[in-house]
Design an enzyme around this catalytic site. Structure first.
Site, PDB file in Angstrom:
ATOM      1  N   PRO A  68       0.787  -1.229   0.000  1.00 28.16           N
ATOM      2  CA  PRO A  68       0.000   0.000   0.000  1.00 28.16           C
ATOM      3  C   PRO A  68       0.822   1.284   0.000  1.00 28.16           C
ATOM      4  CG  PRO A  68      -0.167  -1.125   2.115  1.00 28.16           C
ATOM      5  CD  PRO A  68       0.502  -2.068   1.168  1.00 28.16           C
ATOM      6  N   ARG A 113       4.952  10.978  -2.482  1.00 27.89           N
ATOM      7  CA  ARG A 113       4.616  10.712  -1.082  1.00 27.89           C
ATOM      8  C   ARG A 113       5.844  10.903  -0.183  1.00 27.89           C
ATOM      9  NH1 ARG A 113       4.716   4.567   1.204  1.00 27.89           N
ATOM     10  NH2 ARG A 113       3.926   5.065   3.263  1.00 27.89           N
ATOM     11  N   TYR A 154      11.058   8.832   1.227  1.00 28.60           N
ATOM     12  CA  TYR A 154      11.061   7.834   0.141  1.00 28.60           C
ATOM     13  C   TYR A 154      11.682   8.337  -1.169  1.00 28.60           C
ATOM     14  CZ  TYR A 154       7.862   5.562   3.375  1.00 28.60           C
ATOM     15  OH  TYR A 154       7.311   4.991   4.495  1.00 28.60           O
ATOM     16  N   ASN A 187       8.003  -5.760  -0.793  1.00 29.24           N
ATOM     17  CA  ASN A 187       7.878  -4.617   0.111  1.00 29.24           C
ATOM     18  C   ASN A 187       6.389  -4.510   0.433  1.00 29.24           C
ATOM     19  OD1 ASN A 187       7.818  -2.281   1.550  1.00 29.24           O
ATOM     20  ND2 ASN A 187       9.027  -1.069   0.094  1.00 29.24           N
ATOM     21  N   ALA A 226       3.073  -0.912   4.800  1.00 29.20           N
ATOM     22  CA  ALA A 226       2.469  -0.901   6.138  1.00 29.20           C
ATOM     23  C   ALA A 226       1.979  -2.284   6.576  1.00 29.20           C
ATOM     24  CB  ALA A 226       1.320   0.100   6.165  1.00 29.20           C
ATOM     25  N   ARG A 231      12.774   4.645  12.638  1.00 29.76           N
ATOM     26  CA  ARG A 231      11.494   5.368  12.602  1.00 29.76           C
ATOM     27  C   ARG A 231      10.625   4.988  13.816  1.00 29.76           C
ATOM     28  NH1 ARG A 231       9.111   4.825   6.761  1.00 29.76           N
ATOM     29  NH2 ARG A 231       7.792   6.495   7.584  1.00 29.76           N
TER      30      ARG A 231
END
Ligand code: DQA
Length: 139
Positions: free
Chosen positions: A9, A17, A22, A70, A73, A103
């Site tokens: 997602p 974004r 990123y 990947n 989320a 993070r």
């Protein structure tokens, strides 16, 4: 040889974004570059914002030499994707563009890490290239 890249997602929004995290390149242009640097490999690509579609695509990719995953989320939430990874015999490499460990705490847990063959985290889009290298050099 076929290698499958599966993106989860919001990775359809790469390039616009959260560019500070990123980067500013969109995935399609990066994918063109990857395909030309690995021109003897058939690189299949799938992106979805929907958990069940990602599970379906993992199941369908079982005959690839390897899957570069990947799950974005869903990495931090999905038992279903972890079970799908366990169901396929091919190599699965978990990748992340950002260093998830630098993070928020909720990004430190991955349901996928215990069930994949390897993990590449924090090298930007180059994480995907490193994952492909690891699949093709593995015998
Ligand atoms: C990500 C990291 C995840 O925590 C996040 O939800 C993403 C992208 C990465 O590639 O850095 O969407 O998987």
């Amino acid at each position: 040889m076929k290698i499958t890249i599966i993106n989860g997602p919001n990775l359809n929004l790469l390039g616009t974004r959260e560019k500070d995290i990123y980067g500013s390149q969109n995935f399609e242009s990066f994918l063109n570059h990857l395909r030309s640097s690995f021109d003897t490999i058939d690189i299949d690509y799938f992106q979805s914002n929907i958990e069940g579609e990602i599970i379906n695509f993992i199941q369908k990719s079982k005959n690839s030499k390897g899957i570069v995953l990947n799950a974005a989320a869903y990495t931090h939430t999905s038992v279903g994707i972890a079970d799908a990874v366990k169901s396929v015999d091919c190599k699965v490499i978990e990748v992340h563009i950002s260093n998830t460990f630098s993070r928020e705490k909720f990004r430190h847990n991955s349901y996928l890490s215990p069930v994949v063959d390897g993990i590449i985290i924090g090298f930007g889009l180059d994480s995907y290239r490193l994952a492909i290298e690891s699949i093709i050099t593995d015998e």
